[in-house]
Design an enzyme around this catalytic site. Structure first.
Site, PDB file in Angstrom:
ATOM      1  N   ALA A 124       0.667  -1.363  -0.027  1.00 38.27           N
ATOM      2  CA  ALA A 124      -0.083   0.062   0.340  1.00 38.27           C
ATOM      3  C   ALA A 124       0.923   1.568  -0.271  1.00 38.27           C
ATOM      4  O   ALA A 124       0.510   2.271  -0.886  1.00 38.27           O
ATOM      5  CB  ALA A 124      -1.032  -0.065   1.485  1.00 38.27           C
ATOM      6  N   ARG A 143       2.465   1.718  -3.143  1.00 44.19           N
ATOM      7  CA  ARG A 143       0.954   1.783  -4.619  1.00 44.19           C
ATOM      8  C   ARG A 143       0.661   3.371  -4.468  1.00 44.19           C
ATOM      9  O   ARG A 143       0.593   4.185  -5.221  1.00 44.19           O
ATOM     10  CB  ARG A 143       0.466   0.806  -4.205  1.00 44.19           C
ATOM     11  CG  ARG A 143       0.985  -0.793  -5.989  1.00 44.19           C
ATOM     12  CD  ARG A 143       0.260  -1.192  -6.033  1.00 44.19           C
ATOM     13  NE  ARG A 143       1.184  -2.223  -6.604  1.00 44.19           N
ATOM     14  CZ  ARG A 143       0.663  -3.648  -7.472  1.00 44.19           C
ATOM     15  NH1 ARG A 143      -0.618  -3.586  -6.721  1.00 44.19           N
ATOM     16  NH2 ARG A 143       1.226  -4.511  -8.040  1.00 44.19           N
ATOM     17  N   GLY A 201       7.550  -2.675  15.896  1.00 42.91           N
ATOM     18  CA  GLY A 201       7.013  -2.811  17.447  1.00 42.91           C
ATOM     19  C   GLY A 201       7.781  -1.649  18.009  1.00 42.91           C
ATOM     20  O   GLY A 201       8.578  -0.570  17.251  1.00 42.91           O
ATOM     21  N   ASP A 202       7.832  -1.828  19.609  1.00 39.03           N
ATOM     22  CA  ASP A 202       7.922  -0.593  19.982  1.00 39.03           C
ATOM     23  C   ASP A 202       9.453  -0.366  20.023  1.00 39.03           C
ATOM     24  O   ASP A 202       9.850   0.995  20.154  1.00 39.03           O
ATOM     25  CB  ASP A 202       7.792  -1.153  21.822  1.00 39.03           C
ATOM     26  CG  ASP A 202       8.444  -2.152  21.841  1.00 39.03           C
ATOM     27  OD1 ASP A 202       8.621  -3.125  21.111  1.00 39.03           O
ATOM     28  OD2 ASP A 202       8.551  -2.650  23.481  1.00 39.03           O
ATOM     29  N   ASP A 225       3.211  -9.465  19.525  1.00 44.87           N
ATOM     30  CA  ASP A 225       3.040  -8.923  20.361  1.00 44.87           C
ATOM     31  C   ASP A 225       1.618  -8.256  21.004  1.00 44.87           C
ATOM     32  O   ASP A 225       1.075  -8.504  21.809  1.00 44.87           O
ATOM     33  CB  ASP A 225       4.191  -8.519  20.482  1.00 44.87           C
ATOM     34  CG  ASP A 225       5.290  -9.330  20.738  1.00 44.87           C
ATOM     35  OD1 ASP A 225       5.121 -10.658  19.921  1.00 44.87           O
ATOM     36  OD2 ASP A 225       6.309  -9.060  21.061  1.00 44.87           O
ATOM     37  N   MET A 246       4.348 -16.963  21.899  1.00 42.70           N
ATOM     38  CA  MET A 246       5.292 -15.307  22.290  1.00 42.70           C
ATOM     39  C   MET A 246       4.318 -14.217  22.999  1.00 42.70           C
ATOM     40  O   MET A 246       3.199 -14.486  23.475  1.00 42.70           O
ATOM     41  CB  MET A 246       5.894 -15.007  21.072  1.00 42.70           C
ATOM     42  CG  MET A 246       6.659 -16.556  20.559  1.00 42.70           C
ATOM     43  SD  MET A 246       7.399 -15.846  18.972  1.00 42.70           S
ATOM     44  CE  MET A 246       8.650 -16.553  18.054  1.00 42.70           C
ATOM     45  N   ALA A 257      -9.510 -22.945  26.818  1.00 45.38           N
ATOM     46  CA  ALA A 257      -8.388 -23.251  28.055  1.00 45.38           C
ATOM     47  C   ALA A 257      -8.729 -22.890  29.438  1.00 45.38           C
ATOM     48  O   ALA A 257      -8.814 -22.263  29.731  1.00 45.38           O
ATOM     49  CB  ALA A 257      -6.913 -22.560  27.890  1.00 45.38           C
ATOM     50  N   GLU A 298       5.342 -16.489  27.621  1.00 44.52           N
ATOM     51  CA  GLU A 298       6.990 -17.010  27.359  1.00 44.52           C
ATOM     52  C   GLU A 298       7.316 -15.763  28.378  1.00 44.52           C
ATOM     53  O   GLU A 298       8.245 -16.507  29.052  1.00 44.52           O
ATOM     54  CB  GLU A 298       7.836 -16.685  26.109  1.00 44.52           C
ATOM     55  CG  GLU A 298       7.398 -15.443  25.535  1.00 44.52           C
ATOM     56  CD  GLU A 298       8.468 -15.348  24.247  1.00 44.52           C
ATOM     57  OE1 GLU A 298       8.772 -15.535  23.851  1.00 44.52           O
ATOM     58  OE2 GLU A 298       7.573 -13.718  23.397  1.00 44.52           O
TER      59      GLU A 298
HETATM   60  N1  LIG Z   1      16.382   3.128  21.702  1.00 41.27           N
HETATM   61  C1  LIG Z   1      16.887   2.493  20.898  1.00 41.27           C
HETATM   62  N2  LIG Z   1      17.625   3.598  19.489  1.00 41.27           N
HETATM   63  C2  LIG Z   1      17.940   2.754  18.400  1.00 41.27           C
HETATM   64  N3  LIG Z   1      17.700   1.713  17.956  1.00 41.27           N
HETATM   65  C3  LIG Z   1      16.252   1.132  18.468  1.00 41.27           C
HETATM   66  C4  LIG Z   1      16.680   1.191  19.798  1.00 41.27           C
HETATM   67  N4  LIG Z   1      15.575   0.663  20.353  1.00 41.27           N
HETATM   68  C5  LIG Z   1      15.462  -0.394  19.931  1.00 41.27           C
HETATM   69  N5  LIG Z   1      16.247  -0.353  18.408  1.00 41.27           N
HETATM   70  C6  LIG Z   1      16.186  -0.382  17.193  1.00 41.27           C
HETATM   71  O1  LIG Z   1      14.902  -1.596  17.120  1.00 41.27           O
HETATM   72  C7  LIG Z   1      14.980  -2.367  16.506  1.00 41.27           C
HETATM   73  C8  LIG Z   1      13.690  -3.488  16.724  1.00 41.27           C
HETATM   74  O2  LIG Z   1      13.424  -3.171  17.863  1.00 41.27           O
HETATM   75  P1  LIG Z   1      13.554  -4.981  18.508  1.00 41.27           P
HETATM   76  O3  LIG Z   1      13.924  -5.951  18.588  1.00 41.27           O
HETATM   77  O4  LIG Z   1      12.643  -4.609  20.018  1.00 41.27           O
HETATM   78  O5  LIG Z   1      11.739  -5.280  17.863  1.00 41.27           O
HETATM   79  P2  LIG Z   1      10.500  -4.562  17.783  1.00 41.27           P
HETATM   80  O6  LIG Z   1      10.203  -3.755  16.653  1.00 41.27           O
HETATM   81  O7  LIG Z   1      10.266  -3.902  19.168  1.00 41.27           O
HETATM   82  O8  LIG Z   1       9.756  -5.302  16.883  1.00 41.27           O
HETATM   83  P3  LIG Z   1       9.482  -6.893  17.809  1.00 41.27           P
HETATM   84  O9  LIG Z   1       8.758  -6.658  19.075  1.00 41.27           O
HETATM   85  O10 LIG Z   1       8.189  -7.031  16.927  1.00 41.27           O
HETATM   86  O11 LIG Z   1      10.215  -7.558  17.945  1.00 41.27           O
HETATM   87  C9  LIG Z   1      16.441  -2.702  17.018  1.00 41.27           C
HETATM   88  O12 LIG Z   1      17.084  -3.859  17.174  1.00 41.27           O
HETATM   89  C10 LIG Z   1      17.012  -1.668  17.026  1.00 41.27           C
HETATM   90  O13 LIG Z   1      17.355  -1.566  15.335  1.00 41.27           O
HETATM   91  O1  LIG Z   2      12.122 -14.236  16.543  1.00 39.59           O
HETATM   92  P1  LIG Z   2      13.601 -13.580  17.537  1.00 39.59           P
HETATM   93  O2  LIG Z   2      14.004 -12.496  17.043  1.00 39.59           O
HETATM   94  O3  LIG Z   2      13.920 -14.932  18.438  1.00 39.59           O
HETATM   95  O4  LIG Z   2      11.819 -13.264  18.862  1.00 39.59           O
HETATM   96  C1  LIG Z   2      11.333 -13.613  19.415  1.00 39.59           C
HETATM   97  C2  LIG Z   2      10.363 -12.241  19.712  1.00 39.59           C
HETATM   98  O5  LIG Z   2      10.089 -11.664  18.917  1.00 39.59           O
HETATM   99  C3  LIG Z   2       8.239 -12.323  18.509  1.00 39.59           C
HETATM  100  O6  LIG Z   2       7.836 -13.275  18.080  1.00 39.59           O
HETATM  101  C4  LIG Z   2       8.025 -11.002  18.581  1.00 39.59           C
HETATM  102  O7  LIG Z   2       8.361  -9.514  18.831  1.00 39.59           O
HETATM  103  C5  LIG Z   2       8.687 -11.727  20.207  1.00 39.59           C
HETATM  104  O8  LIG Z   2       7.315 -12.920  20.873  1.00 39.59           O
HETATM  105  C6  LIG Z   2       9.214 -13.135  20.744  1.00 39.59           C
HETATM  106  O9  LIG Z   2       9.243 -12.673  21.849  1.00 39.59           O
HETATM  107 MG   LIG Z   3       8.671  -5.190  20.198  1.00 34.89          MG
END
Ligand SMILES: Nc1ncnc2c1ncn2[C@@H]1O[C@H](COP(=O)(O)OP(=O)(O)OP(=O)(O)O)[C@@H](O)[C@H]1O
Ligand SMILES: O=P(O)(O)OC[C@H]1O[C@](O)(CO)[C@@H](O)[C@@H]1O
Ligand SMILES: [Mg+2]
Length: 323
Positions: free
Chosen positions: A22, A25, A102-103, A128, A170, A187, A222
Site C-alpha cells: 500500500a 502503490r 514494534g516498540d 505482540d 510468544m 483453555a 513466554e
Molecule cells: N533505543 C533505541 N535506539 C536505537 N534503535 C533502537 C532502540 N530500540 C530499538 N532499536 C532498534 O529497533 C530494532 C527493533 O527493535 P526490537 O528488536 O525491540 O523489535 P520491535 O520493533 O519491538 O518488534 P518486535 O517486538 O515485534 O520484535 C532494534 O533491533 C534496534 O535496531
Molecule cells: O524471532 P526472535 O528474534 O527469536 O524473537 C522472538 C520474539 O519476537 C516476537 O515474536 C515478536 O516480538 C516475540 O513474541 C518473541 O519474544
Molecule cells: Mg517489541
C-alpha cells in the site's frame, strides 16, 4: 516531497507485506519515488536501499513475512552507525521514512528523527500487540489464529489420552496473545506476565484435572515470571504432579502464514494513511486503530502498552473455564 523510504524492523508480522504494497502503490500514485530499505535499520546502515516499482509489490498481499527482510540491528543503537544511516539516506534524497515495526523500532525511529531531523511515520507491526495507542497491531490477529488452530489440534490428542498440556506462546513481556488464546480455545488456565499466579489454587486445579480424567490446556506466556512452559513443568515435577502433563512450545509457527482479513485490511489502511500524512507534512506520528477508527498520535516516552487490566479478563476466564 519527492522521495520516501519504507522499512520493516524487529520481528516480522503478518500484514507487513500488505502494508509495504500500500505504501509503494499509494506513493507512486501520488508521484513519489518509494525506496525499500532491506533488513530493517541494518539496510540503512549498509546502504542496502532500492527503488520499488509498482510490480515489485505484486502478489505479496497474501504472504506472511516481509519482502524487505527485517532485523534486530545492534548497530543502530549506536549514534555512529545512525549517522552513517542518515548519510546513506541523504545520498539518494530520502526525505521521510515509513517504519513498520514494534516498540523497539519506534524507539529507533524517534531517536533518529530527533538527531537528524528525518521525519517518520510509525506503523504498528508486531504479533505482540504491545504498542500503546492502538487496539491492534499487524500480525496479532493472524498469530492468534495460528495459536488457536494449533491448540484445537492439541486438544484432540489431549482428550484421547486424558492429558494436561502446557502450551507456551510468544508475546515477549505482553500476555495479550496468551490471554486471548485462552479465552477463545476454552483453555482451563493461563499464565501471563501481568498477573501473579496463585500456585496453591493452580496445584489443586491440576489434581482435580488428573482425577477427572479430562483433557486440560494451560497456556503459558513466554514472559511469565515462572519462565515458560518447561519451567512450569519442572515446578510440577518437583511436586510429583507431572505424570499426565506434556509440554508444547508453539514457537515461530505463530509468526508465519498468510495474513488474516484484519491484518491485510489494517496493513493496507495503514500504508495508505502513512503516505497521506507525509504528503500533508504531518510527521513523526504513529498510526493506530481505536474503536474501529484510524487514529494518529505523537509518540511519547512511554511506548509499551499498559495491560494491567488483564486481571479482570483473567477473572472472567476462570469463571468460564472451571475444572
Ligand atoms: N533505543 C533505541 N535506539 C536505537 N534503535 C533502537 C532502540 N530500540 C530499538 N532499536 C532498534 O529497533 C530494532 C527493533 O527493535 P526490537 O528488536 O525491540 O523489535 P520491535 O520493533 O519491538 O518488534 P518486535 O517486538 O515485534 O520484535 C532494534 O533491533 C534496534 O535496531
Ligand atoms: O524471532 P526472535 O528474534 O527469536 O524473537 C522472538 C520474539 O519476537 C516476537 O515474536 C515478536 O516480538 C516475540 O513474541 C518473541 O519474544
Ligand atoms: Mg517489541
Amino acid at each position: 516531497m519527492q522521495n520516501i523510504a519504507v522499512l520493516t524492523s524487529g520481528g516480522d508480522a503478518q500484514g507487513m507485506n500488505a502494508c509495504i504494497r500500500a505504501v509503494v502503490r499509494m506513493g507512486i500514485a501520488e508521484n513519489l519515488r518509494v525506496y525499500g530499505v532491506m533488513d530493517g535499520f541494518n539496510g540503512m546502515v549498509d546502504g542496502d536501499i532500492k527503488e520499488l516499482e509498482y510490480a515489485d509489490v505484486s502478489n505479496i498481499i497474501q504472504r506472511g513475512g516481509t519482502i524487505l527482510g527485517t532485523a534486530r540491528s545492534e548497530r543502530f543503537h549506536k549514534k555512529e552507525f545512525r549517522k552513517i544511516a542518515f548519510e546513506n539516506l541523504k545520498k539518494i534524497g530520502v526525505e521521510a521514512l515509513v517504519v513498520i515495526g514494534g516498540d523497539g523500532s519506534f524507539k529507533g525511529a524517534k531517536v533518529f528523527s530527533e538527531e537528524f531531523n528525518m521525519p517518520f511515520i510509525g506503523i504498528p507491526g508486531t504479533i505482540d500487540n504491545d504498542i500503546i495507542g492502538t487496539d491492534y497491531t499487524l500480525g496479532f490477529d493472524t498469530a492468534l489464529n495460528n495459536i488457536i488452530n494449533a491448540i484445537d489440534k492439541i486438544r484432540d490428542t489431549a482428550s484421547a489420552h486424558h492429558r494436561i498440556f502446557l502450551v507456551e506462546v510468544m508475546g515477549n513481556t505482553s500476555g495479550l496473545l496468551a490471554i486471548n488464546a485462552a479465552l477463545t480455545t476454552g483453555a482451563e488456565d493461563v499464565f501471563i506476565p501481568e498477573a501473579l499466579e496463585d500456585f496453591a489454587r493452580f496445584e489443586s486445579k491440576i489434581k482435580k484435572a488428573v482425577a477427572a480424567k479430562k483433557s486440560s490446556i494451560i497456556i503459558v506466556s513466554e514472559g511469565d515470571e515462572i519462565g515458560g512452559a518447561k519451567e512450569l513443568y519442572n515446578y510440577l515435577k518437583e511436586k510429583n504432579l507431572h505424570e499426565k502433563i506434556r509440554v508444547t512450545i508453539l514457537g515461530h509457527i505463530q509468526r508465519g502464514g498468510a495474513p488474516s482479513f484484519l491484518d491485510r485490511k489494517m496493513g493496507t489502511d495503514f500504508g495508505v494513511v502513512a503516505v497521506q500524512k507525509i504528503l500533508q507534512e504531518k510527521y513523526n506520528l504513529i498510526l493506530g486503530i481505536q474503536n474501529n477508527q484510524m487514529i494518529t498520535y505523537t509518540l511519547g516516552d512511554k511506548i509499551t502498552k499498559n495491560v494491567s487490566n488483564q486481571a479482570e479478563v483473567l477473572k472472567i476466564m476462570h469463571k468460564l473455564n472451571v475444572f
